[in-house]
Design an enzyme around this catalytic site. Sequence first.
Site, PDB file in Angstrom:
ATOM      1  N   ASP A 189      34.331  36.857  33.971  1.00  0.00           N
ATOM      2  CA  ASP A 189      34.148  36.077  35.271  1.00  0.00           C
ATOM      3  C   ASP A 189      32.859  36.384  35.946  1.00  0.00           C
ATOM      4  O   ASP A 189      32.344  35.675  37.076  1.00  0.00           O
ATOM      5  CB  ASP A 189      35.289  35.625  36.171  1.00  0.00           C
ATOM      6  CG  ASP A 189      36.299  34.746  35.339  1.00  0.00           C
ATOM      7  OD1 ASP A 189      35.864  33.732  34.911  1.00  0.00           O
ATOM      8  OD2 ASP A 189      37.377  35.277  35.380  1.00  0.00           O
ATOM      9  N   GLY A 190      32.511  37.457  35.831  1.00  0.00           N
ATOM     10  CA  GLY A 190      31.277  38.012  36.380  1.00  0.00           C
ATOM     11  C   GLY A 190      31.629  38.657  37.906  1.00  0.00           C
ATOM     12  O   GLY A 190      30.736  38.497  39.050  1.00  0.00           O
ATOM     13  N   TRP A 191      32.895  39.189  38.247  1.00  0.00           N
ATOM     14  CA  TRP A 191      33.223  39.759  39.762  1.00  0.00           C
ATOM     15  C   TRP A 191      33.757  41.047  39.717  1.00  0.00           C
ATOM     16  O   TRP A 191      34.108  41.578  40.663  1.00  0.00           O
ATOM     17  CB  TRP A 191      33.801  38.624  40.443  1.00  0.00           C
ATOM     18  CG  TRP A 191      35.215  38.185  39.640  1.00  0.00           C
ATOM     19  CD1 TRP A 191      36.122  38.813  38.953  1.00  0.00           C
ATOM     20  CD2 TRP A 191      35.689  36.816  39.821  1.00  0.00           C
ATOM     21  NE1 TRP A 191      37.287  37.849  38.681  1.00  0.00           N
ATOM     22  CE2 TRP A 191      36.954  36.646  38.972  1.00  0.00           C
ATOM     23  CE3 TRP A 191      35.098  35.480  40.407  1.00  0.00           C
ATOM     24  CZ2 TRP A 191      37.582  35.524  38.944  1.00  0.00           C
ATOM     25  CZ3 TRP A 191      35.884  34.357  40.268  1.00  0.00           C
ATOM     26  CH2 TRP A 191      37.069  34.367  39.495  1.00  0.00           C
ATOM     27  N   ASP A 192      33.944  41.394  38.532  1.00  0.00           N
ATOM     28  CA  ASP A 192      34.469  42.683  38.482  1.00  0.00           C
ATOM     29  C   ASP A 192      33.718  43.945  37.666  1.00  0.00           C
ATOM     30  O   ASP A 192      32.782  44.550  38.622  1.00  0.00           O
ATOM     31  CB  ASP A 192      36.129  42.706  37.547  1.00  0.00           C
ATOM     32  CG  ASP A 192      37.028  42.075  38.269  1.00  0.00           C
ATOM     33  OD1 ASP A 192      37.260  42.400  39.704  1.00  0.00           O
ATOM     34  OD2 ASP A 192      37.647  41.287  37.709  1.00  0.00           O
ATOM     35  N   ARG A 193      33.660  44.161  36.545  1.00  0.00           N
ATOM     36  CA  ARG A 193      32.573  44.914  35.953  1.00  0.00           C
ATOM     37  C   ARG A 193      31.411  44.624  36.110  1.00  0.00           C
ATOM     38  O   ARG A 193      30.357  45.449  36.371  1.00  0.00           O
ATOM     39  CB  ARG A 193      32.924  44.678  34.428  1.00  0.00           C
ATOM     40  CG  ARG A 193      34.067  45.494  34.039  1.00  0.00           C
ATOM     41  CD  ARG A 193      34.547  45.325  32.428  1.00  0.00           C
ATOM     42  NE  ARG A 193      35.115  43.765  32.215  1.00  0.00           N
ATOM     43  CZ  ARG A 193      35.831  43.279  31.305  1.00  0.00           C
ATOM     44  NH1 ARG A 193      36.014  44.061  30.361  1.00  0.00           N
ATOM     45  NH2 ARG A 193      36.407  41.987  31.369  1.00  0.00           N
TER      46      ARG A 193
ATOM     47  N   ASN B 218      39.223  46.161  30.265  1.00  0.00           N
ATOM     48  CA  ASN B 218      39.282  45.282  31.408  1.00  0.00           C
ATOM     49  C   ASN B 218      40.271  45.624  32.499  1.00  0.00           C
ATOM     50  O   ASN B 218      40.535  46.888  32.570  1.00  0.00           O
ATOM     51  CB  ASN B 218      39.966  43.951  30.742  1.00  0.00           C
ATOM     52  CG  ASN B 218      41.248  44.386  30.010  1.00  0.00           C
ATOM     53  OD1 ASN B 218      42.006  45.183  30.432  1.00  0.00           O
ATOM     54  ND2 ASN B 218      41.907  43.390  29.192  1.00  0.00           N
ATOM     55  N   ILE B 219      40.572  45.089  33.513  1.00  0.00           N
ATOM     56  CA  ILE B 219      41.295  45.274  34.662  1.00  0.00           C
ATOM     57  C   ILE B 219      42.508  45.819  34.568  1.00  0.00           C
ATOM     58  O   ILE B 219      43.005  46.734  35.198  1.00  0.00           O
ATOM     59  CB  ILE B 219      41.557  44.229  35.638  1.00  0.00           C
ATOM     60  CG1 ILE B 219      42.207  43.154  35.003  1.00  0.00           C
ATOM     61  CG2 ILE B 219      40.019  43.686  36.182  1.00  0.00           C
ATOM     62  CD1 ILE B 219      42.588  42.097  36.032  1.00  0.00           C
TER      63      ILE B 219
ATOM     64  N   CYS C 176      30.362  39.908  32.669  1.00  0.00           N
ATOM     65  CA  CYS C 176      31.520  40.272  31.727  1.00  0.00           C
ATOM     66  C   CYS C 176      32.175  38.866  31.510  1.00  0.00           C
ATOM     67  O   CYS C 176      31.713  38.341  30.990  1.00  0.00           O
ATOM     68  CB  CYS C 176      32.121  41.330  32.637  1.00  0.00           C
ATOM     69  SG  CYS C 176      32.580  40.833  34.225  1.00  0.00           S
TER      70      CYS C 176
END
Length: 845
Positions: free
Chosen positions: A472-476, A406-407, A470
């Site tokens: 929320d669908g806005w990073d990975r 994760n981030i 992933c």
Amino acid sequence: MTELPLAMRSSLVKGRKHSHNRNDATPSSEQTVPGCSCRSVSWMKSKSQRHVSRTEQQHELAANTRWGLTVWRIQVDNVTLHKKNNSITGTLHVATHHLIFAHYPPASADSPAPAKGRAKEIWITYPMIAYCVYRPMPAILRQDHAIRIRCRDFTFMAFHFSDEAQARGVYDSIKALTCGLGSFNKLYAFNYKSPEIEKAVNGWQIYDARKEYKRMGISPKGADRGWRLSNINSDYTYSPTYPALLVVPSSVSDNVLKHGKEYRSRYRIPALTYLHPVNNCSITRSSQPKCGMFQDKRNPQDERLVAAIFSTSRPVSGAGMPLLDADGQLFDPDMQQGTGSAESTPTSTESTSRQSSDKIYGAQQRNFIVDARPQVNAVANQASGMGSENMEFYKDATKEYLGIANIHSMRESLNKVFEAFAHTDYTDIGPNQDLLTKSKWLEYISLVLRGSSLVARQVGINHSHVLIHCSDGWDRTSQISALSQLCLDPYYRTLEGFIVLVEKDWVSFGHMFRHRSGYLSSDKWFEIENERVGGNRKADNSAAFGSKSGSGNAFENVLSSARGFFSKKNDSKESVDVNDVGDGAPAIPAPTSKSAKHTVTNVKETSPIFHQFLDATYQMLRQHPNRFEFNERFLRRLFYHLYSCQYGTFLWDSERDRVQEHAYDRTKSVWDYFLSRREMWLNEQYDPTVDDKVPGKERIILPDTTKVKWWHELFGRTDLEMNGTAHAPTASLPKEPRDPIVTGIETSEVSIGPAANGSSFAGQGASAFTNGAARLTAGLGSLSLGKTSSSAPASRAQSPQTKESLPPRTIDEKMVSAATNNEPDATNGRLSFSAFARDNAFRDT
């Protein structure tokens, strides 16, 4: 705010405005700089004082001189700059939006007197500052007072002052102008005035969603390829973080979409982002489903939408289908070769014809749901009502987990990379290879590339549909989606195409640029040495960057966060992820008024996600130097402008925010900068020829993750320093990956992957998720739930395996046999996941 010392205030001077693209003009005639009590002074034109900047990045300066402006400038003379074992004395200017160091070149042997005609300058935009330390020295030591600055572009420097009052005044001013702005509206982009060279370009118009989808063959007037344009989100009320124009299957009505949105986190439903022009297979993206603790929550509309996506393909006539071997197994020459490049297909005519004669056409399509998270993270998210798809209800697909951290792990990794370059403001020694290794930065880049390659293979070679998500669908999700399209489509490897890709999959689909980049900085990123009393400075520094130490036990962390979730009202609706309360997902800001009031950077929400995307793109450019129209310098400059805040492209988190806050009228697009200087970013080796019959010119390219290198140009280092030689590589380069990219697999019949308690891989008739839920239930059983809290139904307390609503899964004996290579596993007969991933088409080679 801190008031500047009298000595500093008296050094405000009238002078010329530097001829530079990053001008410090402000729209008002009189302003107060945070941290200063004095007023600004007017700058008047003086031809004798005009000069230009020295750096290669400022070719646009010629037409960018503006005079008669009211700006801040604090001038301090006789400041010594230390950088990479070099030192030079000059004048430091603390301006409204930049820190500027001006100096004259030292005298040469031929010319003893220094030249006074043209000064050299170093410009630092304040959001670029990642860390700043003020080091006062006791008078008895008679040493200079220092301000050490670490920039996000890996520039390290130190300014030395003989006067302590001046040094402290400059430090306080830098801090106030960096993290004391109090509003995004005070960033440089809202005051930047374009030079003439950029006024001829309007970068805001380069991406047109309808035009891009029409390029893919989707338009109201075109032939029906199974997809349609939907205006259901035209006012952004349906899904605030999604684009206004969505592409969904033609067979699905807006009424189905309305009833299906509640099932996806943030209402980010599965929507098309790419349609392959040859085989009509798609890449769609979404957020995680709200399946609940026991995965017993379902949504027929969501299931119908996903099923419709997987049934849209109608292969183009003459395009061919995947090859099957004599046993009916999928034949992929590239995977048989065991390489990471599409160019590895047989080149011999005889070999090719022999292979073709043994194969038949008509492969059955296998569709995939790719969850970019580790499987255990998805299980943990069930504690907050999220999770991953229960494949009992998505029978037409196989789900794969990629295991990308994760981030928070990515932020900690980048911090270790920075540590490896510590003290390079005073020394020119190479980076600490041990710290670079511990950072795992290249391992993460390799993992993202492997996941993207997997998606590209499934779509471009195996002719399958892929749904990516992933949390929320806005990073990975953005990383995997964009990079896989970069592999598949030559258009995205052109300069304009890459810009369209960034605008579509990052800007339009709602990557949280504002939160991930931390443009308003944080006072935790500023430090005064010797001012702290007690405490662990190293620990404090780590906390300042929001890093987290140790992974801990996933379920212990989730149970801890769940206690908070059940014991208090949860207004934030953050997604729970492993090792942190939430996945760095902030509450969605309300329209304009609230969004404009972001005043503090939450360091735990910052993460170098877009930075990793640029790094991964660099890896592909380096491995395929003639397949990209743009060069490395373009990527490096784009990285700079990610943090410069000179343009408005990356200053918002969603398309809705840009529209409601009038970004297109109040700021300029970063693409103005690039497109007005197009020649600077072109790759001389670029070959635009695309011919799938010619090796090396195929439509699809795939990265070789065994050849991932450090982006040495970004660090301002040589290739030898960062990567070594072919015969003597540096210790920090990653070794060849031994583990498969897929860390878990689920179908409606089998679940394979790490058990919820972290034990060895196991094949289970019941879902690994429900087993994980059993452990969570046991832990949550001790929680004190208030009468007003929304507790789970009584049936949930039972063991998931006994629930009639979830019939037990049966393991396909043929799949188990293939997965185990017909050899019983030594660990209680459990299914060997590593063998399964190695011997089946799920592997990444």
